[in-house]
Write a protein that holds these residues in place. Structure first.
Motif, PDB file in Angstrom:
ATOM      1  N   LEU A   1       5.731  -1.283   9.627  1.00 44.57           N
ATOM      2  CA  LEU A   1       5.018  -0.212   9.987  1.00 44.57           C
ATOM      3  C   LEU A   1       3.482  -0.310   8.542  1.00 44.57           C
ATOM      4  CD1 LEU A   1       6.992   2.920  11.129  1.00 44.57           C
ATOM      5  CD2 LEU A   1       4.924   1.559  12.566  1.00 44.57           C
ATOM      6  N   LEU A   2       2.357  -0.335   9.163  1.00 38.53           N
ATOM      7  CA  LEU A   2       1.433  -0.264   8.044  1.00 38.53           C
ATOM      8  C   LEU A   2       0.542   0.713   8.385  1.00 38.53           C
ATOM      9  CD1 LEU A   2       0.154  -1.912   5.958  1.00 38.53           C
ATOM     10  CD2 LEU A   2      -1.243  -3.211   7.630  1.00 38.53           C
ATOM     11  N   LEU A   3       0.178   1.693   7.420  1.00 35.87           N
ATOM     12  CA  LEU A   3      -0.775   2.679   7.481  1.00 35.87           C
ATOM     13  C   LEU A   3      -2.336   1.995   7.210  1.00 35.87           C
ATOM     14  CD1 LEU A   3      -1.274   5.811   8.098  1.00 35.87           C
ATOM     15  CD2 LEU A   3      -1.077   6.208   5.554  1.00 35.87           C
ATOM     16  N   VAL A   4      -3.077   2.006   8.369  1.00 36.98           N
ATOM     17  CA  VAL A   4      -4.329   1.364   8.138  1.00 36.98           C
ATOM     18  C   VAL A   4      -5.445   2.422   8.219  1.00 36.98           C
ATOM     19  CG1 VAL A   4      -6.044  -0.337   9.242  1.00 36.98           C
ATOM     20  CG2 VAL A   4      -3.468  -0.700   9.317  1.00 36.98           C
ATOM     21  N   PRO A   5      -6.361   2.320   7.279  1.00 37.17           N
ATOM     22  CA  PRO A   5      -7.614   3.537   7.118  1.00 37.17           C
ATOM     23  C   PRO A   5      -8.737   2.631   7.843  1.00 37.17           C
ATOM     24  CG  PRO A   5      -7.462   2.090   5.077  1.00 37.17           C
ATOM     25  CD  PRO A   5      -6.226   1.684   6.048  1.00 37.17           C
ATOM     26  N   PHE A   6      -9.169   3.413   8.877  1.00 33.81           N
ATOM     27  CA  PHE A   6     -10.283   3.187   9.852  1.00 33.81           C
ATOM     28  C   PHE A   6     -11.394   3.939   9.070  1.00 33.81           C
ATOM     29  CE2 PHE A   6      -6.894   1.887  12.393  1.00 33.81           C
ATOM     30  CZ  PHE A   6      -7.270   0.433  12.944  1.00 33.81           C
ATOM     31  N   LEU A   7     -12.525   3.513   8.664  1.00 32.98           N
ATOM     32  CA  LEU A   7     -13.918   4.143   8.309  1.00 32.98           C
ATOM     33  C   LEU A   7     -14.535   4.466   9.496  1.00 32.98           C
ATOM     34  CD1 LEU A   7     -15.477   5.541   6.288  1.00 32.98           C
ATOM     35  CD2 LEU A   7     -16.389   3.234   5.664  1.00 32.98           C
TER      36      LEU A   7
ATOM     37  N   LEU B   1       7.564   4.431   4.258  1.00 31.75           N
ATOM     38  CA  LEU B   1       7.173   4.616   2.994  1.00 31.75           C
ATOM     39  C   LEU B   1       6.341   3.589   2.384  1.00 31.75           C
ATOM     40  CD1 LEU B   1      10.266   6.530   1.548  1.00 31.75           C
ATOM     41  CD2 LEU B   1       8.008   7.459   1.963  1.00 31.75           C
ATOM     42  N   LYS B   2       6.834   2.531   2.756  1.00 31.57           N
ATOM     43  CA  LYS B   2       6.230   1.061   2.457  1.00 31.57           C
ATOM     44  C   LYS B   2       4.862   0.996   3.006  1.00 31.57           C
ATOM     45  CE  LYS B   2       8.574  -2.411   2.455  1.00 31.57           C
ATOM     46  NZ  LYS B   2       9.601  -3.745   3.033  1.00 31.57           N
ATOM     47  N   GLY B   3       4.633   1.407   4.175  1.00 30.26           N
ATOM     48  CA  GLY B   3       3.558   1.246   5.026  1.00 30.26           C
ATOM     49  C   GLY B   3       2.448   2.266   4.521  1.00 30.26           C
ATOM     50  N   PHE B   4       3.024   3.445   4.152  1.00 28.63           N
ATOM     51  CA  PHE B   4       1.970   4.519   3.613  1.00 28.63           C
ATOM     52  C   PHE B   4       1.445   3.917   2.176  1.00 28.63           C
ATOM     53  CE2 PHE B   4       1.198   8.242   0.693  1.00 28.63           C
ATOM     54  CZ  PHE B   4       0.459   8.628   1.416  1.00 28.63           C
ATOM     55  N   GLY B   5       2.443   3.328   1.576  1.00 28.23           N
ATOM     56  CA  GLY B   5       2.001   3.045   0.060  1.00 28.23           C
ATOM     57  C   GLY B   5       0.888   1.927   0.055  1.00 28.23           C
ATOM     58  N   LYS B   6       1.039   0.981   1.260  1.00 29.01           N
ATOM     59  CA  LYS B   6      -0.114  -0.182   1.436  1.00 29.01           C
ATOM     60  C   LYS B   6      -1.183   0.536   1.771  1.00 29.01           C
ATOM     61  CE  LYS B   6       3.562  -3.357   2.671  1.00 29.01           C
ATOM     62  NZ  LYS B   6       4.070  -4.269   3.706  1.00 29.01           N
ATOM     63  N   LEU B   7      -1.331   1.591   2.091  1.00 29.22           N
ATOM     64  CA  LEU B   7      -2.714   2.336   2.234  1.00 29.22           C
ATOM     65  C   LEU B   7      -3.607   2.300   1.011  1.00 29.22           C
ATOM     66  CD1 LEU B   7      -4.538   4.429   3.808  1.00 29.22           C
ATOM     67  CD2 LEU B   7      -3.517   6.070   2.594  1.00 29.22           C
ATOM     68  N   PHE B   8      -3.066   2.267  -0.145  1.00 30.94           N
ATOM     69  CA  PHE B   8      -3.732   2.344  -1.233  1.00 30.94           C
ATOM     70  C   PHE B   8      -4.034   0.837  -2.025  1.00 30.94           C
ATOM     71  CE2 PHE B   8      -1.294   6.061  -1.299  1.00 30.94           C
ATOM     72  CZ  PHE B   8      -2.333   7.231  -1.295  1.00 30.94           C
ATOM     73  N   LEU B   9      -3.754  -0.210  -1.134  1.00 34.24           N
ATOM     74  CA  LEU B   9      -4.200  -1.507  -1.445  1.00 34.24           C
ATOM     75  C   LEU B   9      -5.147  -2.051  -0.570  1.00 34.24           C
ATOM     76  CD1 LEU B   9      -0.503  -3.196  -1.797  1.00 34.24           C
ATOM     77  CD2 LEU B   9      -1.838  -2.485  -3.504  1.00 34.24           C
ATOM     78  N   ASN B  10      -5.547  -1.092   0.423  1.00 34.32           N
ATOM     79  CA  ASN B  10      -6.754  -1.552   1.240  1.00 34.32           C
ATOM     80  C   ASN B  10      -8.071  -1.010   0.850  1.00 34.32           C
ATOM     81  OD1 ASN B  10      -8.366  -1.465   3.505  1.00 34.32           O
ATOM     82  ND2 ASN B  10      -6.664  -1.504   4.716  1.00 34.32           N
ATOM     83  N   PRO B  11      -8.984  -2.041   0.373  1.00 33.61           N
ATOM     84  CA  PRO B  11     -10.321  -1.747  -0.026  1.00 33.61           C
ATOM     85  C   PRO B  11     -11.020  -0.904   0.631  1.00 33.61           C
ATOM     86  CG  PRO B  11     -10.170  -3.921   0.766  1.00 33.61           C
ATOM     87  CD  PRO B  11      -8.775  -3.407   0.854  1.00 33.61           C
ATOM     88  N   VAL B  12     -10.885  -0.707   1.849  1.00 36.25           N
ATOM     89  CA  VAL B  12     -11.246   0.203   2.958  1.00 36.25           C
ATOM     90  C   VAL B  12     -11.128   1.765   2.492  1.00 36.25           C
ATOM     91  CG1 VAL B  12     -11.736   1.041   5.219  1.00 36.25           C
ATOM     92  CG2 VAL B  12     -11.503  -1.387   4.966  1.00 36.25           C
ATOM     93  N   PHE B  13     -10.087   1.906   2.097  1.00 37.85           N
ATOM     94  CA  PHE B  13      -9.699   3.220   1.750  1.00 37.85           C
ATOM     95  C   PHE B  13     -10.648   3.684   0.288  1.00 37.85           C
ATOM     96  CE2 PHE B  13      -7.153   6.326  -1.009  1.00 37.85           C
ATOM     97  CZ  PHE B  13      -6.933   7.388   0.088  1.00 37.85           C
ATOM     98  N   TYR B  14     -10.944   2.951  -0.678  1.00 34.30           N
ATOM     99  CA  TYR B  14     -11.538   3.326  -1.677  1.00 34.30           C
ATOM    100  C   TYR B  14     -13.133   3.148  -1.348  1.00 34.30           C
ATOM    101  CZ  TYR B  14      -7.212   2.521  -3.898  1.00 34.30           C
ATOM    102  OH  TYR B  14      -5.840   2.520  -4.349  1.00 34.30           O
ATOM    103  N   LEU B  15     -13.608   2.349  -0.624  1.00 33.45           N
ATOM    104  CA  LEU B  15     -14.951   2.126  -0.292  1.00 33.45           C
ATOM    105  C   LEU B  15     -15.411   3.254   0.864  1.00 33.45           C
ATOM    106  CD1 LEU B  15     -17.474   0.472   0.006  1.00 33.45           C
ATOM    107  CD2 LEU B  15     -16.573  -0.461   2.179  1.00 33.45           C
ATOM    108  N   SER B  16     -14.566   4.128   1.530  1.00 37.74           N
ATOM    109  CA  SER B  16     -14.988   5.090   2.260  1.00 37.74           C
ATOM    110  C   SER B  16     -15.411   6.131   1.245  1.00 37.74           C
ATOM    111  CB  SER B  16     -13.484   5.560   2.829  1.00 37.74           C
ATOM    112  OG  SER B  16     -13.304   4.578   3.823  1.00 37.74           O
ATOM    113  N   PHE B  17     -14.804   6.603   0.261  1.00 38.89           N
ATOM    114  CA  PHE B  17     -14.987   7.593  -0.885  1.00 38.89           C
ATOM    115  C   PHE B  17     -16.453   7.356  -1.402  1.00 38.89           C
ATOM    116  CE2 PHE B  17     -10.557   7.986  -0.534  1.00 38.89           C
ATOM    117  CZ  PHE B  17     -10.371   9.704  -0.260  1.00 38.89           C
TER     118      PHE B  17
END
Length: 397
Positions: free
Chosen positions: A222-228, A10-26
């Motif tokens: 565990l960390l959920l990392v968004p790869f673009l 859960l903590k790793g999933f929440g950190k997804l929204f702290l990663n700027p790559v996630f927002y830059l992708s959109f």
């Protein structure tokens, strides 16, 4: 024990929204959509897909593939240092901001992330983001990241092969002889969220036999990392579906080779950086092979003497509902032979209530399609065609 794993997930999933790559992708996907629509309108006065098409492709398939890789990542205990995540994110952001869609292949963004983070661990660089590495100085080369790179390369191949063939963008250009020809462009991005193990945390790995030097007495989170992941492919010498699928297949083969070689690198860690370089060379070879192949072929979308080639089809248009497909050639309209766009348009006007087309498909087999036309349909059938004389002022039929 299971409570710790659930909490870390859960903590790793929440950190997804702290990663700027996630927002830059959109933002980057939206930019690609708007830019594509502008170019299509410039060439045809209409767009093939709406500006939200790239945004709609960004997540769905990426979530499915990301879930599969996450299962493998957790099962294989893929541990990477935080340096790798940070540097890969920085490189991805830079490549996106300068508009280098092709360089968003994981071969380049993740590969460079492996190289830079390896160098930083070796030199002991100190940053505000991470004051001290969690790995020993002897562990600056990590085969784990190479295995991950191979999985991401395979994911790119799947994205290209399965999703890239949908909604490629038709364009017009001039040949060296000044004739108008058509091309198809795939320029798209996908988000691939993957769970990875990061050193330090509350999780312990019970597999003492696992051949990884990072597994032992350490603890992990565990960390959920968004790869673009991005792709840019131009096709002009063959049907775009055939060309793009072949490229996707070659990328999957490259990723498989990297995984096998990365597994061997557990026993020869120094080979990890060499494998990254080899992967980059392999990906460039795939690109250059496709470019050279295109040069040696005649133009697939060009004016023909025995019909009109369909360069593009507007979704939900009468042409789309008739089942017409790109690459097909219309030889007759209402039993009248046609050789160019102007003749096709005049033949449509012969019968404003009904349209019957004689069509040759991509395999050269003839078929007939017909449909009742309603008011305005004969003016806007939804076909994007090669212009009769030049690439300027072309309109959709």
């Amino acid at each position: 024990m299971w409570q710790d794993w659930l909490l870390e997930l859960l903590k790793g999933f929440g950190k997804l929204f702290l990663n700027p790559v996630f927002y830059l992708s959109f933002l980057f996907a939206a930019y690609l959509g708007v830019a594509r629509v502008k170019k299509e309108r410039r060439h045809f006065t209409v767009r093939a897909q709406n500006a939200y098409f790239e945004l709609k492709q960004l997540l769905p398939i990426g979530i499915i593939i990301g879930l599969c890789i996450s299962v493998l990542s957790i099962g294989l205990v893929l541990v990477v240092p935080m340096e790798f995540v940070v540097f890969t994110g920085i490189i991805t952001i830079v490549l996106a901001l300068i508009g280098k869609t092709r360089m968003l292949s994981p071969v380049y963004s993740v590969g460079l992330g492996i190289v830079v983070s390896s160098v930083s661990l070796f030199l002991g660089w100190d940053y505000l983001l991470f004051s001290k590495s969690n790995l020993n100085s002897s562990e600056y080369i990590f085969p784990t990241a190479v295995i991950l790179l191979g999985l991401l390369i395979i994911s790119e191949g799947i994205f290209v092969r399965q999703n890239g063939i949908e909604g490629t963008s038709p364009r017009l250009k001039k040949s060296k002889r000044g004739q108008a020809i058509g091309i198809h462009l795939l320029e798209r991005t996908w988000i691939l969220p993957v769970f990875l193990f990061i050193p330090t945390g509350v999780l312990t790995i019970p597999f003492q036999w696992w051949p990884m030097f990072t597994v032992g007495d350490q603890t992990y989170s565990l960390l959920l990392v968004p790869f673009l992941i991005g792709a840019k492919i131009v096709v002009q010498g063959e049907h775009p579906i055939i060309s793009i699928r072949n490229i996707g297949r070659n990328i999957i083969i490259l990723g498989s080779i990297v995984i096998v070689a990365g597994s061997a690198a557990y026993f020869f860690p120094i080979a990890s950086l060499g494998l990254v370089i080899v992967a980059m060379i392999g990906r460039e070879w795939i690109t250059r092979k496709q470019i050279n192949k295109e040069k040696n072929k005649s133009f697939y979308f060009s004016r023909k003497n025995n019909g009109v080639v369909i360069l593009g089809i507007v979704p939900d248009s009468p042409a789309d509902k008739m089942g017409l497909e790109i690459g097909e050639m219309i030889s007759k309209v209402n039993s009248i032979p046609v050789q160019d766009k102007n003749q096709l348009y005049k033949a449509l006007q012969k019968n404003s209530a009904h349209c019957k087309l004689e069509v040759f498909d991509a395999n050269g087999e003839i078929r007939f399609v017909q449909r009742a036309l309603y008011e305005g349909d004969h003016h806007e059938l939804g076909l994007l065609l090669i212009p009769d004389e030049n690439v300027h002022g072309n309109e959709a039929v």
